[in-house]
Enzyme design. Structure first.
Site, short mmCIF file in Angstrom:
data_model
loop_
_atom_site.label_atom_id
_atom_site.label_comp_id
_atom_site.label_asym_id
_atom_site.label_seq_id
_atom_site.Cartn_x
_atom_site.Cartn_y
_atom_site.Cartn_z
N ARG A 232 9.46 1.72 -0.61
CA ARG A 232 10.31 2.67 -1.67
C ARG A 232 8.90 3.21 -2.65
NH1 ARG A 232 11.35 0.15 -5.63
NH2 ARG A 232 13.50 1.23 -6.68
N LYS B 116 5.86 -11.56 -4.14
CA LYS B 116 6.46 -10.99 -2.84
C LYS B 116 6.90 -11.02 -1.95
CE LYS B 116 8.20 -5.84 -2.01
NZ LYS B 116 7.77 -4.36 -2.62
N ARG C 196 8.36 -3.89 -13.26
CA ARG C 196 7.80 -4.93 -13.02
C ARG C 196 7.80 -5.58 -14.33
NH1 ARG C 196 3.41 -1.75 -10.36
NH2 ARG C 196 4.42 -1.56 -9.49
C1 BTN Z 1 9.87 -1.80 -0.39
O1 BTN Z 1 9.51 -3.23 -0.48
O2 BTN Z 1 8.95 -0.99 -0.86
C2 BTN Z 1 10.93 -1.40 0.97
C3 BTN Z 1 10.41 -1.73 2.06
C4 BTN Z 1 10.68 -1.64 3.31
C5 BTN Z 1 10.51 -2.31 4.99
C6 BTN Z 1 11.28 -2.29 5.87
S1 BTN Z 1 10.53 -2.85 7.07
C7 BTN Z 1 11.74 -2.13 8.20
C8 BTN Z 1 12.51 -0.78 7.95
N1 BTN Z 1 11.71 0.57 8.23
C9 BTN Z 1 10.34 0.83 7.18
O3 BTN Z 1 9.98 1.81 7.69
N2 BTN Z 1 10.94 -0.06 5.92
C10 BTN Z 1 11.83 -0.95 5.99
#
Ligand code: BTN
Length: 262
Positions: free
Chosen positions: A67, A126, A254
Site C-alpha cells: 500500500r 504484522k 498505527r
Molecule cells: C501492504 O500491506 O502494504 C499490502 C501488501 C500486499 C502484497 C500483495 S503480495 C500479492 C499482491 N501482489 C502485489 O504486488 N502486492 C500484493
C-alpha cells in the site's frame, strides 16, 4: 488447472477450482513460478479487457507492491503472494478490505487479528497485508485483491522487530497449505460482501480488532482512542473534539505505542 510452468511447490489449484467454480462460472486458477507482481499483472490484463474471475498465485514476485506505493518484499517458499481478480459491482465498496481481512483471519487462526484498514496481525506484529485495486473497464467494474502473507519467519532490515509469520502458530504449514485454507472462503466472502456490504460483518471484525481501545495516530496527525468501526467499516476515533469517522481512503493508522513495528 495444472500449472503450465514448473513450480517449486505443489499447489491445491484443482481443489480450489472445484470449490469455487460452481458459484463463480469462468473462474480459473493460475500458479506462476515468478512474476513482477500479481496485482500488476491482473491490472494489466483488466486494461487489456481480460476481466474474468481468476486467482493468480506467484511463488516469487520481482516487484511486489504494498500500500501507499511501498514495496512488498517476499522470498520464494517463505510467503504466500496472490491476487484474486473478480468482476464485481457492489452497491457500496466501503469496508471491502475489512471483509477481505476478516475472511483471511477467520480461515487462518483464532489468534490472527485485524489492524484497520488492511493488515493482518498476530501478537502485535504484522503477519500480512492486503492491496485492493479497482479497474474500471467501461461497462462493469473489476477488482483486484492482492494478499501477501508471511509463512516462515524472516529477518527484515530496517525494522526494529521482525514481522510475524504463520508457521510458529501452525507448525508445518506451507504457502500452498495456507492458500488451500483461504482461497475458496475468500471468494465466498467477497461475493457475500457484494450483496450485503460490510454491516453484517461488523461484530466479527470487532472481535479481532487490534486497535480497539488503543490511542492511535492517523497519518494526518489526528490522535485519539480507537472505538472500533461503524457499519460502513469507517474507524471511529474519540478525540477531544468528539468522535471522528475515518475512512480508509483518507489515512493510515498505527497504534501510537507500536509505530516502530509496522
Ligand atoms: C501492504 O500491506 O502494504 C499490502 C501488501 C500486499 C502484497 C500483495 S503480495 C500479492 C499482491 N501482489 C502485489 O504486488 N502486492 C500484493
Amino acid at each position: 488447472m495444472s500449472p503450465p510452468f514448473d513450480t517449486f511447490m505443489r499447489w491445491p489449484a484443482e481443489a480450489i477450482w472445484e470449490a469455487v467454480s460452481p458459484q463463480m462460472p469462468g473462474f480459473s486458477v493460475e500458479i506462476l513460478p515468478e512474476i513482477d507482481s500479481t496485482n500488476t499483472e491482473l491490472m494489466r490484463r483488466a486494461r487489456a479487457g481480460q476481466t474474468d474471475a481468476v486467482l493468480l498465485v506467484a511463488e516469487s514476485q520481482s516487484a511486489g507492491r504494498g500500500r501507499l506505493g511501498r514495496q512488498w518484499v517476499s522470498q520464494r517458499g517463505d510467503s504466500l503472494t496472490f491476487s484474486l481478480g473478480l468482476p464485481i459491482a457492489p452497491k457500496d465498496w466501503s469496508g471491502l478490505s475489512l471483509a477481505v481481512g476478516l475472511s483471511l483471519a477467520e480461515s487462518l487462526h483464532p489468534q490472527v487479528s485485524l489492524k484497520w484498514p488492511n493488515d493482518l496481525w498476530i501478537e502485535g506484529h504484522k503477519l500480512g497485508g492486503i492491496l485492493i485495486e479497482a479497474a474500471s473497464t467501461g461497462s462493469h467494474s473489476y477488482v483486484v485483491i492482492g494478499v501477501g502473507l508471511n509463512i516462515q519467519p524472516q529477518a527484515v532490515e530496517g525494522l526494529r522487530t521482525p514481522p510475524a509469520a504463520l508457521a510458529p502458530w501452525l507448525p508445518g504449514i506451507t504457502a500452498a497449505d495456507a492458500l488451500g485454507r483461504v482461497a475458496a472462503p475468500l471468494v465466498a466472502a467477497v461475493q457475500g460482501f457484494t450483496l450485503t456490504g460490510f454491516a453484517p460483518l461488523q461484530a466479527r471484525f470487532h472481535a479481532r480488532d487490534v486497535l480497539q481501545g488503543l490511542v492511535v495516530t492517523t497519518s494526518d496527525g489526528m490522535q485519539g482512542r480507537a472505538l472500533g468501526v461503524d457499519a460502513s467499516g469507517a474507524l471511529q476515533i474519540e478525540t477531544p473534539s468528539g468522535v471522528v469517522s475515518v475512512h480508509s481512503s483518507e489515512v493510515s493508522v498505527r497504534p501510537a505505542a507500536q509505530q516502530e513495528n509496522t
